[in-house]
Design a protein around this motif. Structure first.
Motif, PDB file in Angstrom:
ATOM      1  N   GLU A   9       0.842  -1.209   0.000  1.00  0.00           N
ATOM      2  CA  GLU A   9       0.000   0.000   0.000  1.00  0.00           C
ATOM      3  C   GLU A   9       0.873   1.253   0.000  1.00  0.00           C
ATOM      4  O   GLU A   9       0.631   2.188  -0.759  1.00  0.00           O
ATOM      5  N   THR A  10       1.870   1.266   0.854  1.00  0.00           N
ATOM      6  CA  THR A  10       2.720   2.450   0.982  1.00  0.00           C
ATOM      7  C   THR A  10       3.666   2.615  -0.200  1.00  0.00           C
ATOM      8  O   THR A  10       3.711   3.668  -0.836  1.00  0.00           O
ATOM      9  N   ASN A  11       4.425   1.577  -0.485  1.00  0.00           N
ATOM     10  CA  ASN A  11       5.521   1.695  -1.453  1.00  0.00           C
ATOM     11  C   ASN A  11       5.099   1.527  -2.907  1.00  0.00           C
ATOM     12  O   ASN A  11       5.815   1.983  -3.798  1.00  0.00           O
ATOM     13  N   GLY A  14       0.363   3.412  -3.263  1.00  0.00           N
ATOM     14  CA  GLY A  14       0.348   4.847  -2.972  1.00  0.00           C
ATOM     15  C   GLY A  14       1.042   5.644  -4.067  1.00  0.00           C
ATOM     16  O   GLY A  14       0.523   6.666  -4.541  1.00  0.00           O
ATOM     17  N   ALA A  15       2.215   5.158  -4.482  1.00  0.00           N
ATOM     18  CA  ALA A  15       2.955   5.837  -5.554  1.00  0.00           C
ATOM     19  C   ALA A  15       2.166   5.809  -6.864  1.00  0.00           C
ATOM     20  O   ALA A  15       2.141   6.799  -7.606  1.00  0.00           O
ATOM     21  N   LEU A  16       1.481   4.693  -7.132  1.00  0.00           N
ATOM     22  CA  LEU A  16       0.686   4.601  -8.363  1.00  0.00           C
ATOM     23  C   LEU A  16      -0.491   5.572  -8.343  1.00  0.00           C
ATOM     24  O   LEU A  16      -0.807   6.184  -9.371  1.00  0.00           O
ATOM     25  N   THR A  19       0.804   9.018  -9.058  1.00  0.00           N
ATOM     26  CA  THR A  19       1.220   9.075 -10.458  1.00  0.00           C
ATOM     27  C   THR A  19       0.009   9.170 -11.384  1.00  0.00           C
ATOM     28  O   THR A  19      -0.020   9.989 -12.313  1.00  0.00           O
ATOM     29  N   LYS A  20      -0.992   8.354 -11.115  1.00  0.00           N
ATOM     30  CA  LYS A  20      -2.203   8.365 -11.939  1.00  0.00           C
ATOM     31  C   LYS A  20      -2.861   9.743 -11.917  1.00  0.00           C
ATOM     32  O   LYS A  20      -3.371  10.221 -12.930  1.00  0.00           O
ATOM     33  N   GLY A  21      -2.821  10.396 -10.766  1.00  0.00           N
ATOM     34  CA  GLY A  21      -3.398  11.731 -10.661  1.00  0.00           C
ATOM     35  C   GLY A  21      -2.607  12.779 -11.416  1.00  0.00           C
ATOM     36  O   GLY A  21      -3.177  13.744 -11.937  1.00  0.00           O
ATOM     37  N   ALA A  58       8.252  -4.096  -7.606  1.00  0.00           N
ATOM     38  CA  ALA A  58       6.996  -3.838  -8.321  1.00  0.00           C
ATOM     39  C   ALA A  58       6.968  -2.399  -8.837  1.00  0.00           C
ATOM     40  O   ALA A  58       6.591  -2.141  -9.988  1.00  0.00           O
ATOM     41  N   LEU A  59       7.368  -1.460  -8.002  1.00  0.00           N
ATOM     42  CA  LEU A  59       7.394  -0.051  -8.399  1.00  0.00           C
ATOM     43  C   LEU A  59       8.345   0.162  -9.585  1.00  0.00           C
ATOM     44  O   LEU A  59       8.031   0.903 -10.517  1.00  0.00           O
TER      45      LEU A  59
END
Length: 196
Positions: A9-11, A14-16, A19-21, A58-59
């Motif tokens: 969720e955090t790493n 949350g980053a996705l 980014t999507k926004g 994954a990131l």
């Protein structure tokens, strides 16, 4: 299981979400840089930190893919692979008194966890310099003036060393297994799919 969800969720998620926004705004203006804060553990897995490493791997996978997807819109993706930095990060890590279960005591996982915990407050990485380095790479100024074409930015001597060791290991495996890899295909001409 909760630890796995929390790390992802955090790493990762949350980053996705952030980014999507940001993508529609950057796409509309046909410019922008998305900085993904990864880790040396996202390029080279760390014993005792498998869930953390997995979330950062994954990131990095998503970042590699979207870097190519977004390039036609003038949007750059920069993956920052941080080494060990002298921050309060370790204070936030939940460390039970007995970190390793009995079968893992004395293994590389146990030794790595002990080294990481014992090294808190003595990390070589300067967080102020790291932040300055990221800004300079994003703006193309100072030490980052010639780094406009890099996808990955390892920061810290330890991050660079770990990346070099991983690349050497990967190259060894690829070259040693090349004949077998190229054998494991249909006996027909390669048509270029998937594109390389």
């Amino acid at each position: 299981m909760q630890q796995i969800r929390s790390q992802m969720e955090t790493n990762f998620f949350g980053a996705l979400a952030v980014t999507k926004g940001a993508i529609p705004h950057f796409r509309q203006h046909r410019t922008g840089t998305i900085v993904m804060i990864s880790s040396a553990s996202g390029f080279s897995g760390t014993p005792s930190q498998s869930m953390y490493s997995g979330s950062k791997f994954a990131l990095e996978g998503v970042s590699e893919s979207i870097a190519e997807e977004l390039a036609p819109f003038g949007i750059r993706v920069l993956i920052v692979e941080l080494g060990a930095y002298r921050t309060p990060f370790q204070n936030a890590v939940d460390k039970p008194a007995d970190v390793m279960s009995e079968p893992y005591k004395g293994t590389i996982s146990d030794k790595t966890a002990q080294r990481i915990t014992a090294g808190h407050g003595r990390q070589a990485g300067d967080p102020v310099k790291a932040a300055q380095a990221i800004v300079e790479v994003v703006t193309g100024t100072g030490r980052g003036a010639d780094l406009s074409d890099v996808l990955r930015l390892p920061l810290g001597r330890d991050a660079v060393t770990r990346a070099q060791v991983k690349m050497k290991s990967f190259s060894h495996d690829m070259e040693k297994g090349r004949e077998l890899a190229e054998w494991a295909v249909f006996d027909e001409p390669y048509d270029g799919y998937p594109p390389l």
